[in-house]
Design an enzyme around this catalytic site. Structure first.
Site, PDB file in Angstrom:
ATOM      1  N   ASP A 111      -0.348  60.774 -20.771  1.00 61.70           N
ATOM      2  CA  ASP A 111       0.181  61.838 -20.681  1.00 61.70           C
ATOM      3  C   ASP A 111      -0.818  61.539 -18.865  1.00 61.70           C
ATOM      4  O   ASP A 111      -1.813  61.232 -18.444  1.00 61.70           O
ATOM      5  CB  ASP A 111      -0.645  62.801 -20.668  1.00 61.70           C
ATOM      6  CG  ASP A 111      -0.506  64.262 -19.732  1.00 61.70           C
ATOM      7  OD1 ASP A 111       0.103  64.171 -18.787  1.00 61.70           O
ATOM      8  OD2 ASP A 111      -1.301  65.158 -20.292  1.00 61.70           O
ATOM      9  N   ASP A 171       5.554  63.230 -16.637  1.00 62.18           N
ATOM     10  CA  ASP A 171       4.395  61.990 -16.259  1.00 62.18           C
ATOM     11  C   ASP A 171       3.530  61.999 -17.770  1.00 62.18           C
ATOM     12  O   ASP A 171       2.503  61.792 -17.766  1.00 62.18           O
ATOM     13  CB  ASP A 171       3.316  63.616 -15.280  1.00 62.18           C
ATOM     14  CG  ASP A 171       3.599  64.092 -16.142  1.00 62.18           C
ATOM     15  OD1 ASP A 171       3.980  65.012 -16.699  1.00 62.18           O
ATOM     16  OD2 ASP A 171       2.202  65.371 -16.165  1.00 62.18           O
ATOM     17  N   GLU A 172       4.741  62.034 -18.900  1.00 63.69           N
ATOM     18  CA  GLU A 172       4.803  61.574 -19.947  1.00 63.69           C
ATOM     19  C   GLU A 172       5.263  60.910 -20.806  1.00 63.69           C
ATOM     20  O   GLU A 172       6.807  61.121 -20.651  1.00 63.69           O
ATOM     21  CB  GLU A 172       4.617  63.285 -21.085  1.00 63.69           C
ATOM     22  CG  GLU A 172       2.941  64.297 -20.259  1.00 63.69           C
ATOM     23  CD  GLU A 172       3.544  65.703 -20.916  1.00 63.69           C
ATOM     24  OE1 GLU A 172       2.727  66.787 -21.222  1.00 63.69           O
ATOM     25  OE2 GLU A 172       4.628  65.298 -21.657  1.00 63.69           O
TER      26      GLU A 172
END
Ligand SMILES: [Mg+2]
Length: 421
Positions: free
Chosen positions: A13, A108-109
């Site tokens: 993350d 973003d993960e």
């Protein structure tokens, strides 16, 4: 080795993603409070805040006029989604150098599944350290991430929440629920505001109480099977994700003040529909329904769907949009418009012809339609080759809006091609 000591998933993350990309791109922002906003006005909210800004209590969703009160030195930066997507691809390439990616959850993960020896915590931690070092070295030192390791994707994600920024944490099943008892319910992944309110309405106010409930009870609170899935994930059992099938293509745009005049908003809507049509053609879909929705500055909303013939043709779609737009103007008159969204739905991967079309000869209108489809495709080719808006359909919005159309949603990352459509 004891079974409960093994880890199965690595969750990556990125921390304050958009803000750290801006800091990486512009060194003068390093170490300073930065908020990323969708448009440059006081009435918008932060969509990302750097850790320096978070220290002042600014977070995603904080209104900018409020944020400036909290931190007068706050630096406001307009979002550049195309740059964030480029970084996203670079980060995913870096991650792939260390482990195969199982799922990309958002811009973003991402999740990797661990196998064999990688499931030993010491080995998994070493891998995580190498990933962090690789991102820092090859993407940039301002790009930080938290990595969580656990027995399923949910607990691995939860582990990233426990240590931020730049975290690296193993969350073992036998540390639960003690390790998370201090967390607010809404800080748990999958618990949004709506579910939190429902939990509170049934007297569930802390993680300890939540932990003690049965899967059936959670199903009733959620009002769906998601509650049950949540129970399994929280208790360390991996539940396979529900497969979602693509059934629409859409774009939405919040209008900067100069674009809020109805006729300008109309041009933006036309721009959005040609973008969506271009994307639909690239994916090889045909739509039979066009939808448009409008949010007015006063808060009113208007929405309409209209059936079209099965098409990939931008001109047909523009006509459908214009007809609906006219209807809206008759009802609402000249009101300022805050946001426009368009959607192409009822998608199929081939033209969905009415049965009688097979039995009759093509009409002049059929031939014109297929010529317009070829023309639309030819325009896509030119724009892809020479850059977006090389060839456009009619008049463009008068204000250059760089980030019109392709935007990062929590659940969908634009493909690189979209920034040229
Ligand atoms: Mg993040």
């Amino acid at each position: 080795m004891k079974e409960e000591a093994r880890v199965q998933y690595l969750f990556l993350d990125m921390n304050s993603y958009f803000a750290s990309v801006e800091q990486q791109e512009n060194p003068s922002l390093l170490g300073r409070p930065v908020a990323v906003v969708p448009i440059l006005t006081e009435k918008t909210c932060a969509i990302a805040a750097s850790y320096e800004a978070k220290a002042f209590g600014i977070k995603t969703g904080t209104m900018i006029y409020e944020a400036k009160k909290l931190c007068p030195d706050l630096i406001i930066v307009p979002a550049r989604h195309d740059v964030y997507v480029e970084y996203h691809h670079a980060i995913m390439e870096e991650l792939e150098r260390h482990l195969p990616i199982e799922t990309i959850h958002s811009v973003d993960e991402a999740v990797c599944r661990l196998i064999g020896d990688e499931c030993r915590p010491e080995r998994a931690i070493r891998l995580a350290q190498e990933i962090k070092a690789g991102i820092s070295r090859n993407i940039g030192p301002a790009i930080k991430c938290s990595i969580g390791l656990s027995v399923n994707t949910y607990l691995a994600k939860l582990a990233t929440e426990l240590e931020k920024p730049d975290g690296l944490l193993v969350l073992h099943l036998n540390q639960l629920p003690e390790r998370i008892l201090h967390m607010r319910l809404s800080a748990l992944p999958w618990i949004g505001r709506r579910i939190e309110r429902r939990l509170q309405a049934t007297g569930v106010r802390d993680v300890a109480t939540l932990w003690s409930l049965s899967p059936g009870r959670l199903r009733r609170i959620w009002g769906s099977v998601m509650g049950q899935r949540f129970w399994y994930m929280l208790h360390g059992i991996q539940v396979p994700p529900i497969e979602t099938k693509k059934h629409m293509v859409g774009h939405s745009h919040v209008l900067a003040p100069p674009l809020r005049l109805p006729e300008r908003a109309h041009l933006v809507a036309r721009r959005l529909i040609t973008k969506a049509a271009s994307r639909m053609r690239r994916m090889g879909y045909w739509s039979t329904e066009t939808g448009v929705s409008v949010r007015f500055v006063g808060g009113n909303r208007w929405r309409k769907y209209a059936p079209t013939q099965s098409t990939q043709d931008s001109f047909t779609l523009l006509r459908a949009l214009d007809r609906m737009w006219k209807e809206m103007q008759i009802i609402y008159g000249p009101q300022y418009i805050k946001q426009v969204s368009i959607v192409l739905s009822r998608l199929s991967n081939q033209p969905d012809l009415c049965p009688d079309l097979f039995s009759r000869l093509p009409t002049t209108e059929d031939r014109a339609h297929s010529r317009r489809i070829s023309l639309s495709r030819a325009l896509d080719g030119l724009n892809r080759r020479y850059g977006r808006d090389t060839v456009t359909f009619g008049i463009q919005p008068p204000v250059k809006a760089n980030y019109i159309g392709a935007k990062i949603a929590f659940t969908r990352i634009p493909e690189r091609e979209e920034f040229r459509e």
